[in-house]
Scaffold this motif. Structure first.
Motif, mmCIF file in Angstrom:
data_model
loop_
_atom_site.group_PDB
_atom_site.id
_atom_site.type_symbol
_atom_site.label_atom_id
_atom_site.label_comp_id
_atom_site.label_asym_id
_atom_site.label_seq_id
_atom_site.Cartn_x
_atom_site.Cartn_y
_atom_site.Cartn_z
ATOM 1 N N VAL A 122 19.304 22.477 -30.845
ATOM 2 C CA VAL A 122 18.211 23.423 -30.620
ATOM 3 C C VAL A 122 18.075 23.777 -29.140
ATOM 4 O O VAL A 122 17.362 24.711 -28.779
ATOM 5 N N GLY A 123 18.767 23.024 -28.276
ATOM 6 C CA GLY A 123 18.694 23.294 -26.842
ATOM 7 C C GLY A 123 17.752 22.370 -26.102
ATOM 8 O O GLY A 123 17.286 22.696 -25.007
ATOM 9 N N LYS A 124 17.506 21.194 -26.672
ATOM 10 C CA LYS A 124 16.546 20.259 -26.083
ATOM 11 C C LYS A 124 17.024 19.718 -24.735
ATOM 12 O O LYS A 124 16.278 19.730 -23.751
ATOM 13 N N SER A 125 18.256 19.239 -24.691
ATOM 14 C CA SER A 125 18.779 18.684 -23.436
ATOM 15 C C SER A 125 18.881 19.757 -22.355
ATOM 16 O O SER A 125 18.627 19.493 -21.176
ATOM 17 N N SER A 126 19.241 20.978 -22.758
ATOM 18 C CA SER A 126 19.323 22.080 -21.787
ATOM 19 C C SER A 126 17.953 22.381 -21.193
ATOM 20 O O SER A 126 17.825 22.647 -19.990
ATOM 21 N N LEU A 127 16.920 22.333 -22.029
ATOM 22 C CA LEU A 127 15.568 22.585 -21.541
ATOM 23 C C LEU A 127 15.128 21.485 -20.580
ATOM 24 O O LEU A 127 14.562 21.769 -19.513
ATOM 25 N N ILE A 128 15.381 20.234 -20.939
ATOM 26 C CA ILE A 128 14.974 19.126 -20.070
ATOM 27 C C ILE A 128 15.712 19.204 -18.735
ATOM 28 O O ILE A 128 15.138 18.939 -17.674
ATOM 29 N N LYS A 129 16.967 19.594 -18.777
ATOM 30 C CA LYS A 129 17.723 19.776 -17.528
ATOM 31 C C LYS A 129 17.085 20.876 -16.676
ATOM 32 O O LYS A 129 16.999 20.760 -15.447
ATOM 33 N N ALA A 130 16.615 21.945 -17.322
ATOM 34 C CA ALA A 130 15.945 23.028 -16.593
ATOM 35 C C ALA A 130 14.622 22.548 -15.990
ATOM 36 O O ALA A 130 14.267 22.927 -14.873
ATOM 37 N N LEU A 131 13.897 21.707 -16.719
ATOM 38 C CA LEU A 131 12.647 21.158 -16.195
ATOM 39 C C LEU A 131 12.896 20.306 -14.956
ATOM 40 O O LEU A 131 12.077 20.266 -14.037
ATOM 41 N N PHE A 132 14.051 19.633 -14.919
ATOM 42 C CA PHE A 132 14.387 18.751 -13.803
ATOM 43 C C PHE A 132 15.323 19.420 -12.796
ATOM 44 O O PHE A 132 16.034 18.740 -12.062
ATOM 45 N N ILE A 262 10.959 30.095 -24.461
ATOM 46 C CA ILE A 262 11.696 29.507 -23.338
ATOM 47 C C ILE A 262 13.156 29.952 -23.359
ATOM 48 O O ILE A 262 13.764 30.074 -24.424
ATOM 49 N N SER A 263 13.708 30.153 -22.178
ATOM 50 C CA SER A 263 15.159 30.284 -22.030
ATOM 51 C C SER A 263 15.608 29.360 -20.910
ATOM 52 O O SER A 263 15.189 29.530 -19.760
ATOM 53 N N ALA A 264 16.438 28.388 -21.256
ATOM 54 C CA ALA A 264 16.983 27.494 -20.234
ATOM 55 C C ALA A 264 18.055 28.202 -19.411
ATOM 56 O O ALA A 264 18.442 27.716 -18.350
ATOM 57 N N VAL A 265 18.526 29.355 -19.893
ATOM 58 C CA VAL A 265 19.560 30.121 -19.193
ATOM 59 C C VAL A 265 18.939 30.990 -18.101
ATOM 60 O O VAL A 265 19.369 30.978 -16.944
ATOM 61 N N LEU A 272 5.979 28.070 -16.607
ATOM 62 C CA LEU A 272 4.714 27.953 -17.334
ATOM 63 C C LEU A 272 4.652 26.632 -18.094
ATOM 64 O O LEU A 272 3.606 25.970 -18.132
ATOM 65 N N LEU A 273 5.764 26.236 -18.694
ATOM 66 C CA LEU A 273 5.807 24.972 -19.429
ATOM 67 C C LEU A 273 5.595 23.787 -18.490
ATOM 68 O O LEU A 273 4.882 22.837 -18.826
#
Length: 289
Positions: A122-132, A262-265, A272-273
């Motif tokens: 679903v893109g969970k790890s990509s999102l967490i990488k974007a958060l960090f 959200i888009s991690a790309v 905002l998140l």
């Protein structure tokens, strides 16, 4: 096309104001977000407030309205302050703590905690990488193969909160996934919010429904994040948002009524998140002291 009543409700949800107005001075933020603040108004809205940008594609007869009470709509200054919480410095250490396959193996922590769950790929790890992204020393492994995350991975964000990356459900999920996740969700006393990721291209699947039912059964406060919004046209994405919003409004009780596209790309919605996480963990309030 969405029913007029639903479109009207989404109009109320999406139409906060016709414009962001004068941009406040952001006193402390990352260079990356400072660059975002210099974007033209339309691009700024797309990156920081993607729901507002989507609202421009609603039918003209959806009607204007006020935003629903309780929805999250921070100022650019608050978002800028939240960025510093996610930025690794000598005083604000952001680090991977440990992994666990059972709750009794998890680190014992008193600070607030948030967790991210979702189906495989679903893109969970990509999102967490974007958060960090402002903590380059934190390694978040991303794999093209679904089901890469097999354990609960704990990341400490300074003295503010802990973020937990949960294994994906569905394809190649760990055999003990149910016991691992259910026990954590039911018994983790410092868990403040569960973030449930849904693929915006696919929509809510049968597996997502099971996860939603679990959150509802445990009376967990949770938030729905729509990932991969860069993969669809604005028209298709709006259709998906309308359908998922209707589901949240009519089929859930514990889900926060505002969706987070959200888009991690492209990083759209990520700032905002970050601010929302900082707010619900009390970090934003402590940052202003």
């Amino acid at each position: 096309m969405a029913a007029p009543r639903l479109s009207h409700r989404m109009g109320r949800l999406l139409e906060k104001a016709p414009a962001l107005g004068p941009r406040p001075r952001v006193y402390s933020t990352s260079p990356a977000f400072a660059e975002v603040l210099r974007l033209p108004q339309k691009q700024l809205t797309r990156v920081v407030y993607p729901l507002r940008e989507l609202g421009q594609h609603l039918a003209a007869d959806s009607g204007p309205g006020l935003i629903e009470q309780g929805l999250f709509d921070p100022s650019l200054e608050d978002i800028g302050r939240a960025e510093s919480i996610f930025e690794a410095t000598a005083r604000n250490r952001i680090e991977y703590l440990s992994s666990a396959v059972r709750l009794d193996h998890a680190p014992s922590l008193q600070q607030p905690e948030v967790c991210f769950i979702g189906r495989s790929n679903v893109g969970k790890s990509s999102l967490i990488k974007a958060l960090f992204s402002l903590a380059p020393d934190v390694e978040v492994r991303i794999s093209k193969k679904p089901g890469h995350t097999k354990k609960m991975n704990f990341f400490k964000v300074g003295k503010h909160f802990t973020l937990v990356d949960m294994p994906g459900y569905g394809y190649r999920a760990p055999k003990d996934f149910v016991d691992m996740v259910e026990t954590y969700l039911k018994e983790r006393n410092n868990l403040k919010r569960t973030f449930l990721l849904v693929d915006s291209v696919v929509g809510i699947t049968k597996l997502d429904n099971i996860a939603i039912e679990m959150c509802e059964e445990f009376a967990l406060p949770y938030v729905m994040i729509l990932t991969k919004i860069d993969k669809s046209s604005k028209g298709y994405l709006l259709k998906q948002v309308l359908q998922i919003q209707k589901f949240v409004n009519t089929q859930t009780q514990g889900c926060f009524p505002q969706l987070f596209p959200i888009s991690a790309v492209t990083n759209s919605g990520v700032h905002l998140l970050k601010c929302f996480i900082a707010d619900i963990t009390g970090s934003l309030k402590s940052q202003s002291r």
